[in-house]
Design a protein around this motif. Structure first.
Motif, mmCIF file in Angstrom:
data_model
loop_
_atom_site.group_PDB
_atom_site.id
_atom_site.type_symbol
_atom_site.label_atom_id
_atom_site.label_comp_id
_atom_site.label_asym_id
_atom_site.label_seq_id
_atom_site.Cartn_x
_atom_site.Cartn_y
_atom_site.Cartn_z
ATOM 1 N N ALA A 11 8.223 18.873 -82.937
ATOM 2 C CA ALA A 11 8.773 18.982 -81.575
ATOM 3 C C ALA A 11 7.883 19.753 -80.620
ATOM 4 O O ALA A 11 7.984 19.583 -79.406
ATOM 5 C CB ALA A 11 10.154 19.656 -81.640
ATOM 6 N N GLY A 13 4.526 19.618 -80.482
ATOM 7 C CA GLY A 13 3.268 18.913 -80.178
ATOM 8 C C GLY A 13 3.402 18.036 -78.937
ATOM 9 O O GLY A 13 4.448 18.009 -78.274
ATOM 10 N N LEU A 14 2.350 17.291 -78.642
ATOM 11 C CA LEU A 14 2.339 16.480 -77.412
ATOM 12 C C LEU A 14 3.412 15.397 -77.426
ATOM 13 O O LEU A 14 4.163 15.236 -76.461
ATOM 14 C CB LEU A 14 0.969 15.809 -77.256
ATOM 15 C CG LEU A 14 -0.094 16.551 -76.454
ATOM 16 C CD1 LEU A 14 -1.308 15.652 -76.275
ATOM 17 C CD2 LEU A 14 0.466 16.976 -75.114
ATOM 18 N N ALA A 36 9.181 22.262 -86.524
ATOM 19 C CA ALA A 36 7.709 22.246 -86.418
ATOM 20 C C ALA A 36 7.140 22.940 -87.653
ATOM 21 O O ALA A 36 7.790 22.969 -88.704
ATOM 22 C CB ALA A 36 7.276 22.920 -85.112
ATOM 23 N N LYS A 50 3.482 24.130 -77.005
ATOM 24 C CA LYS A 50 2.253 24.254 -76.190
ATOM 25 C C LYS A 50 2.434 23.290 -75.025
ATOM 26 O O LYS A 50 1.814 22.227 -74.970
ATOM 27 C CB LYS A 50 1.034 23.887 -77.042
ATOM 28 C CG LYS A 50 0.925 24.752 -78.284
ATOM 29 C CD LYS A 50 0.039 24.107 -79.330
ATOM 30 C CE LYS A 50 0.134 24.778 -80.675
ATOM 31 N NZ LYS A 50 1.238 24.247 -81.529
ATOM 32 N N ALA A 84 7.519 13.221 -85.146
ATOM 33 C CA ALA A 84 6.175 13.197 -84.528
ATOM 34 C C ALA A 84 5.289 14.143 -85.332
ATOM 35 O O ALA A 84 4.595 14.993 -84.778
ATOM 36 C CB ALA A 84 6.263 13.610 -83.064
ATOM 37 N N LYS A 106 6.811 8.239 -85.648
ATOM 38 C CA LYS A 106 5.608 7.882 -84.863
ATOM 39 C C LYS A 106 4.348 8.069 -85.686
ATOM 40 O O LYS A 106 3.249 7.768 -85.226
ATOM 41 C CB LYS A 106 5.516 8.812 -83.649
ATOM 42 C CG LYS A 106 5.856 8.298 -82.311
ATOM 43 C CD LYS A 106 5.674 6.865 -82.013
ATOM 44 C CE LYS A 106 4.294 6.313 -81.989
ATOM 45 N NZ LYS A 106 4.233 4.863 -81.657
ATOM 46 N N CYS A 150 -0.292 3.933 -80.899
ATOM 47 C CA CYS A 150 -0.118 3.826 -79.440
ATOM 48 C C CYS A 150 -0.882 2.628 -78.847
ATOM 49 O O CYS A 150 -0.369 1.902 -77.994
ATOM 50 C CB CYS A 150 -0.549 5.117 -78.757
ATOM 51 S SG CYS A 150 -1.961 5.929 -79.497
ATOM 52 N N TYR A 184 -2.620 17.568 -79.280
ATOM 53 C CA TYR A 184 -2.833 18.755 -78.466
ATOM 54 C C TYR A 184 -4.220 19.361 -78.656
ATOM 55 O O TYR A 184 -4.849 19.814 -77.720
ATOM 56 C CB TYR A 184 -1.769 19.798 -78.793
ATOM 57 C CG TYR A 184 -1.748 20.902 -77.790
ATOM 58 C CD1 TYR A 184 -1.128 20.714 -76.553
ATOM 59 C CD2 TYR A 184 -2.387 22.108 -78.038
ATOM 60 C CE1 TYR A 184 -1.133 21.710 -75.604
ATOM 61 C CE2 TYR A 184 -2.387 23.118 -77.099
ATOM 62 C CZ TYR A 184 -1.759 22.912 -75.882
ATOM 63 O OH TYR A 184 -1.773 23.888 -74.933
ATOM 64 N N LEU A 329 1.654 8.126 -74.421
ATOM 65 C CA LEU A 329 2.663 9.073 -74.916
ATOM 66 C C LEU A 329 4.082 8.566 -74.704
ATOM 67 O O LEU A 329 5.016 9.052 -75.324
ATOM 68 C CB LEU A 329 2.508 10.425 -74.214
ATOM 69 C CG LEU A 329 1.255 11.227 -74.564
ATOM 70 C CD1 LEU A 329 1.137 12.459 -73.679
ATOM 71 C CD2 LEU A 329 1.255 11.626 -76.034
HETATM 72 N N1 LIG Z 1 -0.764 11.550 -79.006
HETATM 73 C C1 LIG Z 1 -0.473 10.238 -78.970
HETATM 74 O O1 LIG Z 1 -0.711 9.513 -77.966
HETATM 75 C C2 LIG Z 1 0.178 9.585 -80.166
HETATM 76 C C3 LIG Z 1 0.603 8.264 -80.024
HETATM 77 C C4 LIG Z 1 1.195 7.615 -81.114
HETATM 78 C C5 LIG Z 1 1.358 8.299 -82.305
HETATM 79 N N2 LIG Z 1 0.942 9.583 -82.425
HETATM 80 C C6 LIG Z 1 1.198 10.238 -83.709
HETATM 81 O O2 LIG Z 1 2.289 11.154 -83.508
HETATM 82 C C7 LIG Z 1 2.128 12.302 -84.352
HETATM 83 C C8 LIG Z 1 2.098 13.562 -83.474
HETATM 84 O O3 LIG Z 1 0.996 13.472 -82.578
HETATM 85 P P1 LIG Z 1 0.734 14.568 -81.428
HETATM 86 O O4 LIG Z 1 -0.277 13.953 -80.558
HETATM 87 O O5 LIG Z 1 2.027 15.035 -80.860
HETATM 88 O O6 LIG Z 1 0.089 15.794 -82.309
HETATM 89 P P2 LIG Z 1 0.021 17.353 -81.953
HETATM 90 O O7 LIG Z 1 0.070 17.572 -80.487
HETATM 91 O O8 LIG Z 1 -1.133 17.884 -82.714
HETATM 92 O O9 LIG Z 1 1.403 17.969 -82.586
HETATM 93 C C9 LIG Z 1 1.590 18.109 -83.981
HETATM 94 C C10 LIG Z 1 3.011 18.592 -84.286
HETATM 95 O O10 LIG Z 1 3.170 18.662 -85.708
HETATM 96 C C11 LIG Z 1 3.557 19.976 -86.102
HETATM 97 N N3 LIG Z 1 2.953 20.336 -87.384
HETATM 98 C C12 LIG Z 1 1.634 20.581 -87.650
HETATM 99 N N4 LIG Z 1 1.487 20.925 -88.954
HETATM 100 C C13 LIG Z 1 2.725 20.912 -89.499
HETATM 101 C C14 LIG Z 1 3.235 21.196 -90.805
HETATM 102 N N5 LIG Z 1 2.426 21.587 -91.801
HETATM 103 N N6 LIG Z 1 4.560 21.082 -91.016
HETATM 104 C C15 LIG Z 1 5.387 20.700 -90.010
HETATM 105 N N7 LIG Z 1 4.979 20.431 -88.754
HETATM 106 C C16 LIG Z 1 3.665 20.526 -88.508
HETATM 107 C C17 LIG Z 1 3.050 20.885 -84.987
HETATM 108 O O11 LIG Z 1 3.821 22.081 -85.009
HETATM 109 P P3 LIG Z 1 3.178 23.526 -84.608
HETATM 110 O O12 LIG Z 1 3.153 23.567 -83.100
HETATM 111 O O13 LIG Z 1 4.154 24.495 -85.189
HETATM 112 O O14 LIG Z 1 1.810 23.600 -85.209
HETATM 113 C C18 LIG Z 1 3.327 20.005 -83.763
HETATM 114 O O15 LIG Z 1 4.684 20.079 -83.435
HETATM 115 C C19 LIG Z 1 0.826 12.059 -85.141
HETATM 116 O O16 LIG Z 1 1.143 11.470 -86.380
HETATM 117 C C20 LIG Z 1 0.062 11.101 -84.250
HETATM 118 O O17 LIG Z 1 -0.871 10.324 -84.958
HETATM 119 C C21 LIG Z 1 0.373 10.249 -81.381
#
Ligand SMILES: NC(=O)c1ccc[n+]([C@@H]2O[C@H](COP(=O)([O-])OP(=O)(O)OC[C@H]3O[C@@H](n4cnc5c(N)ncnc54)[C@H](OP(=O)(O)O)[C@@H]3O)[C@@H](O)[C@H]2O)c1
Length: 350
Positions: A11, A13-14, A36, A50, A84, A106, A150, A184, A329
């Motif tokens: 929750a 993350g981005l 998270a 963040k 996510a 996702k 995406c 992020y 997103l």
């Molecule tokens: N960005 C895009 O456009 C996009 C599009 C489609 C799919 N996705 C997919 O969606 C997912 C999330 O992407 P994002 O861009 O949101 O990534 P992100 O910004 O890096 O966020 C990651 C999230 O996962 C949590 N996390 C990290 N390590 C963890 C752990 N060991 N246990 C539990 N939670 C953990 C983080 O929590 P903390 O803050 O506590 O570290 C944060 O809430 C990924 O699988 C990505 O491939 C992303």
């Protein structure tokens, strides 16, 4: 109607933030849990998210205490879990959640699993029939469905209407993907500023394999993939939000540029028929101006839920080419999962 209680994993993350943003104002869903990593657990959402969206953190989630991602920590009355999570964590934890809870993910971990629907509600809603087989085989009370990468989400909305009407034999697609697609902490300014990164790990395989799975037809509980040749090149460009693809298609049946335009512009699917709250009136918008689509101008069309296609023209090597852009997103991530959830609710799965 009683509101549907939802939890969000990842929750902070981005993608998680976009879930929080859309779900805070949703007519059917109510956020009751945010999860998270252990580093964020036990703290208020506003102190650990963040926050990167250009609007404030919604009031109703600011004070929610974030929990560590563990199904045992989840309230037993949660109706639906949006995930996510990073893919590696999703691989380990999503099946544990699905034993008891209904999960829409996702993450890429289970997208290519034969028992897991890879859903785009306008494109392959019939794949939801895999849920029953999945529950039976895994002995789960819950289930796991995924939605595509995406770039694939955005591309598929442009491909499906053409595929249905004229048939598609070959695709050459080059993506120009936004920085926010890398999460992020994805890229340093020094890497991407004044630059193009010509490789994104795993992305070309996803665009190809996911497209074939999504277009597959279900026979005896198995997905039979179509025979389409796909050549994909995926690049990262200095755009904040909005993925763009340049696409060339070889068609089975001849089609004029005008016929392609009409086919795309009139496309509607089940979400439009059911009038789902997040469904754009038209999922594909066709622009005739010579300088559209552009991510900055077109990514928020219908609240980011429609893709925009332009520069539709004859291809000198294949048959037809065009440019498509969409919000990675929203239509490529959180908005896609929320539309899945709305369809699941209307179809009686929740
Ligand atoms: N960005 C895009 O456009 C996009 C599009 C489609 C799919 N996705 C997919 O969606 C997912 C999330 O992407 P994002 O861009 O949101 O990534 P992100 O910004 O890096 O966020 C990651 C999230 O996962 C949590 N996390 C990290 N390590 C963890 C752990 N060991 N246990 C539990 N939670 C953990 C983080 O929590 P903390 O803050 O506590 O570290 C944060 O809430 C990924 O699988 C990505 O491939 C992303």
């Amino acid at each position: 109607m009683d509101r549907i209680r939802v939890a969000i994993l990842g929750a902070t993350g981005l993608v998680g933030q976009v879930f929080v943003d859309i779900l805070s104002n949703h007519p059917w869903f109510e956020i009751v849990e945010l999860m998270a990593s252990k580093e964020s657990a036990g703290k208020k959402y506003e102190t650990v998210a963040k926050w990167a969206l250009n609007k404030p953190i919604p009031e109703i989630v600011r004070d929610i205490t974030v929990k560590e991602t563990n199904p045992k920590e989840l309230r037993s009355d949660v109706d639906l879990v949006f995930s996510a999570l990073p893919s590696g964590i999703a691989k380990e934890l999503e099946p544990k959640f699905a034993e008891k809870f209904k999960v829409i993910s996702k993450a890429s971990a289970y997208r290519m699993d034969n028992l897991v629907p890879l859903l785009i509600p306008e494109v392959n809603p019939e794949h939801l029939e895999l849920i029953e087989i999945q529950q039976r085989k895994n002995k789960w009370d819950g289930f796991l469905i995924t939605d595509p990468n995406c770039t694939t989400c955005i591309f598929m909305l442009s491909l499906k209407p053409i595929y249905d009407k004229f048939g598609v034999e070959a695709v050459i697609a080059t993506s120009m993907q936004a920085i926010s697609g890398a999460g992020y902490e994805g890229l340093y300014a020094m890497q991407i500023h004044d630059n193009i990164i010509p490789f994104i790990k795993g992305e070309e395989e996803k665009l190809k394999n996911e497209t074939l799975k999504i277009l597959g037809r279900i026979e005896d509980g198995k997905i039979i993939k179509p025979n389409i040749k796909i050549s994909a090149t995926c690049t990262r460009v200095p755009v904040i939000h909005g993925h763009t693809l340049s696409v060339s298609l070889k068609l089975r049946d001849k089609a004029t540029v005008d016929e392609i335009k009409k086919t795309l512009a009139s496309f509607k699917g089940l979400p439009q028929e059911l009038n789902l709250p997040s469904a754009p009136k038209y999922p594909v918008i066709v622009r005739d101006e010579i300088n559209r689509p552009q991510p900055r101008l077109d990514r928020n069309t219908y609240n980011g839920m429609a893709v925009t296609v332009g520069r539709i023209r004859e291809d000198e090597v294949l048959d037809i080419k065009y440019i498509v852009t969409g919000h990675n997103l929203v239509r490529g991530a959180a908005g896609a999962s929320i539309l899945d959830a709305e369809l699941l609710y209307k179809k009686g799965y929740l």
